[in-house]
Design an enzyme around this catalytic site. Structure first.
Site, PDB file in Angstrom:
ATOM      1  N   ALA A  71       0.850  -1.186   0.000  1.00 49.67           N
ATOM      2  CA  ALA A  71       0.000   0.000   0.000  1.00 49.67           C
ATOM      3  C   ALA A  71       0.884   1.232   0.000  1.00 49.67           C
ATOM      4  O   ALA A  71       2.090   1.160   0.245  1.00 49.67           O
ATOM      5  CB  ALA A  71      -0.926   0.003   1.224  1.00 49.67           C
ATOM      6  N   LYS A  72       0.269   2.374  -0.273  1.00 45.49           N
ATOM      7  CA  LYS A  72       1.031   3.621  -0.335  1.00 45.49           C
ATOM      8  C   LYS A  72       1.739   3.918   0.979  1.00 45.49           C
ATOM      9  O   LYS A  72       2.793   4.538   0.997  1.00 45.49           O
ATOM     10  CB  LYS A  72       0.099   4.774  -0.697  1.00 45.49           C
ATOM     11  CG  LYS A  72      -0.408   4.725  -2.137  1.00 45.49           C
ATOM     12  CD  LYS A  72      -1.295   5.922  -2.443  1.00 45.49           C
ATOM     13  CE  LYS A  72      -1.773   5.891  -3.876  1.00 45.49           C
ATOM     14  NZ  LYS A  72      -2.667   7.042  -4.186  1.00 45.49           N
ATOM     15  N   ARG A  73       1.173   3.471   2.097  1.00 43.46           N
ATOM     16  CA  ARG A  73       1.790   3.796   3.388  1.00 43.46           C
ATOM     17  C   ARG A  73       3.169   3.152   3.537  1.00 43.46           C
ATOM     18  O   ARG A  73       3.950   3.532   4.411  1.00 43.46           O
ATOM     19  CB  ARG A  73       0.881   3.340   4.536  1.00 43.46           C
ATOM     20  CG  ARG A  73       0.661   1.839   4.627  1.00 43.46           C
ATOM     21  CD  ARG A  73      -0.218   1.487   5.827  1.00 43.46           C
ATOM     22  NE  ARG A  73      -0.548   0.083   5.873  1.00 43.46           N
ATOM     23  CZ  ARG A  73      -1.564  -0.467   5.226  1.00 43.46           C
ATOM     24  NH1 ARG A  73      -2.346   0.285   4.460  1.00 43.46           N
ATOM     25  NH2 ARG A  73      -1.822  -1.762   5.328  1.00 43.46           N
ATOM     26  N   HIS A  74       3.462   2.128   2.698  1.00 41.85           N
ATOM     27  CA  HIS A  74       4.769   1.511   2.754  1.00 41.85           C
ATOM     28  C   HIS A  74       5.795   2.270   1.916  1.00 41.85           C
ATOM     29  O   HIS A  74       6.967   1.889   1.888  1.00 41.85           O
ATOM     30  CB  HIS A  74       4.695   0.059   2.249  1.00 41.85           C
ATOM     31  CG  HIS A  74       3.882  -0.832   3.131  1.00 41.85           C
ATOM     32  ND1 HIS A  74       2.788  -1.527   2.679  1.00 41.85           N
ATOM     33  CD2 HIS A  74       3.991  -1.122   4.450  1.00 41.85           C
ATOM     34  CE1 HIS A  74       2.263  -2.225   3.670  1.00 41.85           C
ATOM     35  NE2 HIS A  74       2.987  -1.998   4.751  1.00 41.85           N
ATOM     36  N   GLY A  75       5.343   3.297   1.224  1.00 35.67           N
ATOM     37  CA  GLY A  75       6.260   4.072   0.406  1.00 35.67           C
ATOM     38  C   GLY A  75       6.643   3.399  -0.886  1.00 35.67           C
ATOM     39  O   GLY A  75       7.652   3.768  -1.506  1.00 35.67           O
TER      40      GLY A  75
END
Length: 284
Positions: A245-249
């Site tokens: 996901a985007k939160r993992h960069g």
């Protein structure tokens, strides 16, 4: 595309955003399964969500896949196949009922144990024919009466290359939507119809879609469609074990491409299950 090909796979992204590493993994695996067997690899754009699909994302998808070194034998768009979905819905008409519930009303009426997916309680299934006629002018979706559908098909199974022989349990999903208020067909109906119409022999996709196969197997039986072999592969997860996901960069493939990365080298690394630092394959 050769009609004689024994193996036909597909990659079917939605043009609602940019592809990431997880998409690349599925595309590479589907592509290679077809190519290794002398078969066909299809690209299908799932663009019937009119509120979220964007034409510019289609162009980016094509560029990303070409950058990975993947070549497809046919390109199709779900938005050009609406007649097929309407025909399938018509064949299931005696098992469907209109649902007038809003998302807020459904959320307020449902509860589920932590981690479980709430099941629609069948609120509109209990409406009288007269009530339905009065409300048909209101926005509504179409749900399948799952208990009646399961009674019609009897026990069902499918084969998964990772899980082996699986007993289908569509009843646990409740009365799923087959045609939404804002789209002519649900994911369940469209993907089942498309895979059969395009002669897909092997479905390669992430394990996050494993549960959806319970519903797809039911629809195949109801519509008299063939059942492909399934390959539900592990997902790419972050260091915390959560799905990509985007939160993992994790950068989009387009960002890597535009930054000068070697797409063919990335595809080869994915073939060997070699992932960038901070990412790994989760459980199958």
């Amino acid at each position: 595309m050769s009609a004689a090909a024994d193996i036909v796979t597909r990659f079917a992204p939605s043009p609602t955003g940019r592809l990431h590493l997880g998409h690349a993994l599925s595309a590479v695996r589907a592509h290679d399964l077809a190519r290794d067997g002398g078969g066909c690899f299809l690209l299908r754009i799932e663009d019937i969500d009119g509120t979220r699909s964007r034409p510019e994302h289609v162009d980016t998808i094509l560029r990303d896949l070409a950058w990975l070194g993947l070549e497809w034998d046919d390109l199709s768009f779900q938005s050009q196949r609406l007649n097929l979905y309407a025909a399938a819905q018509g064949r299931l008409a005696d098992l469907l009922y209109p649902c007038f519930c809003t998302r807020a009303e459904i959320a307020a009426s449902l509860s589920a144990p932590h981690g479980a997916t709430p099941v629609y309680p069948g609120t509109c299934r209990h409406l009288s024919p007269a009530d339905r006629r009065v409300r048909m002018g209101q926005p509504h979706s179409w749900r399948i009466d799952m208990a009646r559908a399961v009674e019609r098909t009897g026990p069902l199974t499918w084969h998964d290359e990772y899980a082996g022989e699986v007993s289908a349990d569509p009843l646990s999903h409740g009365d799923v939507i087959l045609a939404r208020k804002d789209a002519p067909a649900s994911y369940h109906l469209a993907v089942t119809v498309d895979d059969a119409a395009q002669g897909v022999s092997d479905v390669v996709r992430g394990v996050d879609l494993f549960d959806a196969t319970h519903v797809h197997r039911l629809l195949q039986a109801l519509l008299g469609l063939p059942t492909p072999r399934y390959h539900h592969h592990p997902l790419i997860v972050g260091a915390d074990g959560q799905r990509l996901a985007k939160r993992h960069g994790a950068p989009a493939l387009a960002a890597l491409r535009e930054g000068g990365a070697d797409g063919r080298a990335l595809a080869d690394a994915l073939r060997r299950n070699m992932l960038p630092a901070g990412f790994r394959l989760g459980e199958a």
